[in-house]
Structure formats: structure tokens, C-alpha cells
Motif scaffolding. Structure first.
Motif, PDB file in Angstrom:
ATOM      1  N   GLY A 136       0.802  -1.219   0.000  1.00  0.00           N
ATOM      2  CA  GLY A 136       0.000   0.000   0.000  1.00  0.00           C
ATOM      3  C   GLY A 136       0.836   1.272   0.000  1.00  0.00           C
ATOM      4  O   GLY A 136       2.035   1.247  -0.288  1.00  0.00           O
ATOM      5  N   PHE A 137       0.189   2.374   0.360  1.00  0.00           N
ATOM      6  CA  PHE A 137       0.874   3.674   0.449  1.00  0.00           C
ATOM      7  C   PHE A 137       1.995   3.582   1.476  1.00  0.00           C
ATOM      8  O   PHE A 137       1.829   3.005   2.561  1.00  0.00           O
ATOM      9  N   VAL A 138       3.132   4.140   1.143  1.00  0.00           N
ATOM     10  CA  VAL A 138       4.370   3.918   1.896  1.00  0.00           C
ATOM     11  C   VAL A 138       4.238   4.191   3.402  1.00  0.00           C
ATOM     12  O   VAL A 138       4.811   3.468   4.213  1.00  0.00           O
ATOM     13  N   MET A 139       3.449   5.184   3.787  1.00  0.00           N
ATOM     14  CA  MET A 139       3.325   5.493   5.209  1.00  0.00           C
ATOM     15  C   MET A 139       2.347   4.546   5.920  1.00  0.00           C
ATOM     16  O   MET A 139       2.269   4.543   7.151  1.00  0.00           O
ATOM     17  N   ASP A 140       1.587   3.768   5.155  1.00  0.00           N
ATOM     18  CA  ASP A 140       0.565   2.885   5.725  1.00  0.00           C
ATOM     19  C   ASP A 140       0.941   1.407   5.663  1.00  0.00           C
ATOM     20  O   ASP A 140       0.191   0.568   6.162  1.00  0.00           O
ATOM     21  N   ARG A 141       2.057   1.077   5.018  1.00  0.00           N
ATOM     22  CA  ARG A 141       2.347  -0.332   4.717  1.00  0.00           C
ATOM     23  C   ARG A 141       2.435  -1.201   5.964  1.00  0.00           C
ATOM     24  O   ARG A 141       1.956  -2.332   5.973  1.00  0.00           O
ATOM     25  N   LEU A 194      10.325  10.692   9.276  1.00  0.00           N
ATOM     26  CA  LEU A 194      10.369  11.028   7.846  1.00  0.00           C
ATOM     27  C   LEU A 194      10.978  12.415   7.630  1.00  0.00           C
ATOM     28  O   LEU A 194      11.553  12.675   6.572  1.00  0.00           O
ATOM     29  N   PHE A 207      17.374   6.630   4.256  1.00  0.00           N
ATOM     30  CA  PHE A 207      16.222   6.022   3.562  1.00  0.00           C
ATOM     31  C   PHE A 207      16.277   4.509   3.764  1.00  0.00           C
ATOM     32  O   PHE A 207      17.266   3.866   3.437  1.00  0.00           O
ATOM     33  N   LYS A 209      13.611   0.711   4.474  1.00  0.00           N
ATOM     34  CA  LYS A 209      12.282   0.101   4.484  1.00  0.00           C
ATOM     35  C   LYS A 209      12.149  -0.788   5.703  1.00  0.00           C
ATOM     36  O   LYS A 209      13.015  -1.638   5.890  1.00  0.00           O
ATOM     37  N   ILE A 211      10.023   2.727   5.835  1.00  0.00           N
ATOM     38  CA  ILE A 211      10.460   4.109   5.928  1.00  0.00           C
ATOM     39  C   ILE A 211      10.187   4.643   7.332  1.00  0.00           C
ATOM     40  O   ILE A 211       9.269   4.175   8.017  1.00  0.00           O
ATOM     41  N   LYS A 213       8.729   6.861  10.183  1.00  0.00           N
ATOM     42  CA  LYS A 213       7.347   7.349  10.211  1.00  0.00           C
ATOM     43  C   LYS A 213       7.222   8.686  10.932  1.00  0.00           C
ATOM     44  O   LYS A 213       8.074   9.539  10.816  1.00  0.00           O
ATOM     45  N   ARG A 214       6.125   8.850  11.667  1.00  0.00           N
ATOM     46  CA  ARG A 214       5.760  10.126  12.255  1.00  0.00           C
ATOM     47  C   ARG A 214       6.394  10.301  13.651  1.00  0.00           C
ATOM     48  O   ARG A 214       6.813   9.328  14.272  1.00  0.00           O
ATOM     49  N   ALA A 252      18.894   3.002  -3.214  1.00  0.00           N
ATOM     50  CA  ALA A 252      18.442   1.785  -2.557  1.00  0.00           C
ATOM     51  C   ALA A 252      18.147   2.055  -1.085  1.00  0.00           C
ATOM     52  O   ALA A 252      18.676   2.984  -0.474  1.00  0.00           O
TER      53      ALA A 252
END
Lengths: 336, 336
Positions: A136-141, A194, A207, A209, A211, A213-214, A252
Motif C-alpha cells: 500500500g501507500f508507503v506510510m501505511d504499509r 520522515l 532512507f 524500508k 520508511i 514514520k511520524r 536503494a
């Protein structure tokens, strides 16, 4: 001021292979007693033979430091015989959703199609380690993946499941709701959001994975780490990439922290007045969760300046660490 | 299939200065009848003299294309006499919160300390253009700024305020709630989300400020653009950076879209069956909002392949555009 840590463990580590492995392995084996070695090579580690051969290659590069590599099979649809043969040679199996991160193309496309493997693992007491992100969307994965964790944890209550490199407050909250869920957390996710990746200039070296977050996610992760939540373990996810794949168009994912993780964690815990909890976070929690008895190693960290190099070089590679060129307040000063 | 656009306008453009200006100016003047020229040079455009000199430098580089540069003063605490003298030479004043984006260090630190300038602008009918971001968490900066827009719009009801390069669904919703608020939107924010910047590999060429937001934000922006919301204007925010500041450690913010904006917008509006609304979005809305009468120019865009170059080069610079190396379905085929 100083602290002596007994047998630091890194429960999530990428050592890669070949020359890159030769460069980065000693940077971990010097300060850690053991590490969980991720199997996402190209091709991935999908047989006992590959696993044992990889372990030998790693052990040839420890530079004499006492070190236990906790080997991991890349999750796939193995037979019961394959699992039985491999069981005593590994600490668990790592499941990657296909394409979720570096070298995960061979991962699982449909989680529910492999539940028979979970069942065997549960019966054979093989832990499951998971890169828990949807597409999904990168902040929601990660948030979107949590219901999959809940499903597996409920359906296989005896299966020990590690939520790898968690990054959200919601994931932290699952630790107290499912007896068989535990987690690793990286150094960088205790420190950055972020904002540090893309809030000022774009910073490829931060950077990774999942990513970052808040701020409220970082706070929840840091709070759990500082109080050494018994189901939260340190796992650096230290992930070296050649500089050509970081400072380029299309960088990467991965932050390289292995050579500074112990010192930076001491600084972080000291800043928050929680130094007495670092031993649990960096070793005891993992020993208890996995029942491992790591190699003897006493690592003394002292409040004294530590200049982080701009890069670690060798074997034809150049890898830029987190905090490159900065000076930390804490430094590893003795290892016995 | 083709469409002929009358007097395309780019209501938010960075032309920079010196050699970079020489390279990028003709790439806009060829297809646009006019553009709002952002004043964040180093030093910023803060006097009538600087503004007129900058306009002359731009006009020396239009390569003979009919083109009106709509000049903008960098917002600061001007006297009434200064504003009166500059009024007829500019389209508005641009307010940057200090440090919010490239070359904005001279911006405003405390919005409420400059309300007397808003009062003068309101009385003199000088539009206010705003880079609306706080210094908060990167994904929240625009949302957090919206209450400042609401405050200014309410306190100065005759002041025309342009919310520049909006990126959120919440900002779109303000357009219908405040008579004196209008907005520009870029090409990239109609197309990309944070996923395209940092969801796969990190893509510095899609990194801009405000950063691309969530899928639901893009949908709201795209919906408003496709139906040519009368208070929404196209403003590319096309922002060239030397390649050395993009493909590097610590990449500058800005997407370069000027040479392909018209073609890519035609493709986008065609894909969504809204081609008949593109004229309003790319010209009429801005003419009505600002009362401008742009230079005559008829730009025909045809559904035929358009190969985007890897870079635009010249005057010692090399700038990588959005969609570099890709082929668009639409192309500008005639300009008269």
C-alpha cells in the motif's frame, strides 16, 4: 561515565555476501556476540546447504572475534523433511512479502497460501520472522500489515512470531495484546522520522524500508525501548549498499549502523536516563525470547568523543554509515 | 486527436538567474504566454529596481517568443510608498515562512508581525501569494498552515490570497469556504504521491516542497483540476536545480517540468476524459482571478509520441526534467 554490556546481540542484520560481506562482517563481530543473519541474498538462502555454506563464509570473516551467527532460512513452501533437517541449524525463517524490500522478489505473494508451513513451524517450534509491510501507500504499509500479524498470531497461538524492524506506535501496541508476538526495532527508528529523510534536503543515507514514520511513532518505539519492553529486541537492520546505489538517481533502501550501533544506543539511553535498561534491550530480551546463549563478550562503552568516519572502505567497497562525519558522545572503549 | 490551447499560463514558476535562467527561460516562453516569476533569488527580489532589472534579464532570454513575465516582489515589511511605486509593475507579493523552502532564509518568521503589510496590500489591491507550510512534521506542514490562511482570509476579506502549490485535500476544501482564497497546483502533485518519491527507490527528481502527499490528497487535487475548479490555477512550480544538487547526498527540493507541462497536462486531462476543461485550468481561471490579458499564443497539442530528453543542457548547466527518458502520449505540435 561508562557502562559494560554483556554479550550484545543484533537480532536483525544484513551481511550480504562476497566482498561486501568481507568488509562489513568484522564491523559487527567486533562489538556483538551474535546476530540474526538475514537470508535475502541473490539468490536467497533457501536450503540447508546454502545456509551452512553462508555460515562458513561469514565465520571466515569474523577476524577472530567471538561471534555466533544465528542463521535464518528464507521462507518458502518447504517440506516437513526439509524443515526437520534444517531446524537445528537455524534460529527461524524469514518471510518477505514478494517485492517488499531489497532482494525480496522471491518472497510470498499470498500469505494465506502458506499457512500449512506456519502449521509445521508451530509444531516444530521454528520461529517466524516477518517483514511486515503490504504494498500500500508507503506510510501505511506497516499499519495495514498488522491485521495479518493478528490473524497469524491468533490462528497459530504456539508459533513465535517476530515483527521485524517495527516503525509504528500501533505495532508497539500489539506486543501487549498477543502473547506470541515480539518485535525487533532498529537504531534509526528510535532516532529519526520522515523529517530526517525528506523534511529538509533528501537524505538517501537515512532512507530505509520500512520508511521512518511520524514523530508519535518514534516516541512510542523509543519509550518501549528505553523501558526495555521484554518483548522488544534490538535488531539494527544494518544494511550496507555500495555508495553507487545510494548517492544516485534512484537510491536503494537501507541504513548502515553496525559499527556505531552500540555506542549510539548508549548515548541515546544515557540522554534519556535509561542506561540501566540497555543491557535488557540489547541482549537479555533476545536471549529470553529465543533461548539463545551467546558467546561471551564484555563491551565497555564510555562517555567520550567518537568520530564516525565518512565511510568504511575495503574489498572494493565504500559504505557510508549513519552519522557519517559526526561525533558521538559515547564510544566503545574496551572489548574482552 | 488534438486540442488547441489559447494563451497557456504558468502561475508559479522559478526561472532562477544567470546561466540557469538562460537555459530554462526559453523552455517556458516557447509554450506559455505568461508566467508568474517567483522572487526567491539570492538575494531575493525586494525592491522595484531589482524587480525591473530581473524582468529585463528574463526578457533578454525569451528567444523572441511572445511572453509576459508577471513579476513578484519577495514579501517583507515594505513602506506604503515602496508598495505604491511597485504596484503597477508586479502581479503580487510572495510570502515565504523563513526557511520553508529553497532560498527562503529571508522570509517571514512571525506571520502576525506583518499584518500591517497585509492591510496595505488589501487597500492597494495587491495580491498575496503564500508558500503555506509550517516548520512541523513534513507530512503535516501544509495542513498545519491552513488555519493561518483562514485567519488572514477572515481578517483581510478584500485581500486576494493565493495558496501556492497546494498538495492536500484539506487545502482544496478551503477554496469553497473563503471567497478571497484561490490556489495554484503543480503538474507533479496531480500525478504523484509520496510513494513515487520514497515508496520504491528514493527518487530525488520527484522530491519537492511541499512534498507529495497521500493518495487521497492527489485524488482531491486531480478532481478539482479536471473539473477546472474556477479558483484553481495551473502553476508548475517548475524549479531547476543543477544535477550536482539533485543526484547527490542531500538533494535539493524541486521538480523541473516547464518543457513538458503542457503536453503532460493534455495527456492527463485526456486520460480522464476532461480535455475540454484544460483551457480553463491552464489559462482562463488565472485570467479571471488576476485580471491579466496574456500575450496571444495558440498552442496545439496532439496525441502523438513525445520523447522526453534525459536532460536539458546549456549555459554550463544540465537539468533533469520530470519523466526524463520516458515517452509521453501527447506532444506540442504547433505554436502560433
Amino acid at each position: 561515565m561508562e557502562i559494560t554490556l554483556r554479550a550484545p546481540l543484533d537480532m536483525h542484520l544484513h551481511l550480504r555476501d562476497a566482498e561486501m560481506m568481507q568488509l562489513v562482517t568484522p564491523l559487527t563481530t567486533e562489538t556483538f556476540s551474535g546476530a540474526v543473519i538475514m537470508p535475502n541474498l541473490v539468490p536467497p538462502v533457501t536450503s540447508l546447504e546454502m545456509l551452512q555454506a553462508y555460515k562458513q563464509r561469514i565465520m571466515a570473516n569474523t577476524e577472530g572475534h567471538a561471534f555466533d551467527p544465528y542463521m535464518v532460512l528464507f521462507f518458502k513452501d518447504y517440506t516437513e523433511a526439509e524443515l526437520a533437517a534444517a531446524k537445528d541449524h537455524m534460529i527461524g525463517m524469514k518471510l518477505y512479502p514478494a517485492g517488499a524490500t531489497t532482494n525480496s522478489e522471491a518472497g510470498v505473494a499470498q500469505i494465506d497460501s502458506v499457512e500449512h508451513v506456519f502449521k509445521m513451524m508451530e509444531e516444530m517450534e521454528i520461529p517466524l520472522m516477518v517483514h511486515g509491510e503490504t504494498h500500500g501507500f508507503v506510510m501505511d504499509r506497516e499499519s495495514e500489515f498488522l491485521s495479518i500479524y493478528e490473524h497469524i498470531a491468533t490462528k497459530f497461538p504456539k508459533l513465535k512470531i517476530t515483527m521485524e524492524h517495527i516503525t509504528t506506535a500501533k505495532a508497539v501496541s500489539l506486543l501487549d495484546r498477543y502473547e506470541n508476538l515480539r518485535a525487533t526495532v532498529t537504531l534509526q527508528h528510535l532516532i529519526i522520522t520522515l523529517d530526517d529523510v525528506a523534511g529538509g534536503l533528501l537524505n538517501p543515507h537515512l532512507f530505509c524500508k520500512p520508511i521512518a514514520k511520524r514523530p508519535e511513532d518514534r516516541e512510542a518505539l523509543l519509550d518501549a525501548a528505553l523501558r526495555a519492553h521484554p518483548k522488544l529486541m534490538f535488531g539494527s537492520d544494518s544494511a550496507p549498499h555500495p555508495i553507487s546505489k545510494k548517492e544516485c538517481c534512484g537510491c536503494a533502501a537501507g541504513v548502515f549502523t553496525a559499527p556505531l550501533a552500540v555506542a549510539r544506543l548508549a548515548q541515546l539511553f544515557d540522554q534519556h536516563g535509561a542506561l540501566e535498561n540497555l543491557q535488557d534491550f540489547i541482549s537479555e530480551n533476545a536471549q529470553r525470547q529465543y533461548g539463545v546463549k551467546p558467546a561471551e563478550k564484555m563491551v565497555t562503552v564510555t562517555k567520550t568523543p567518537f568520530e564516525i568516519p565518512q565511510a568504511y572502505e575495503g574489498h572494493g567497497h565504500r559504505v557510508v554509515p549513519m552519522h557519517a562525519g559526526e561525533t558521538l558522545d559515547w564510544k566503545v572503549t574496551s572489548i574482552t
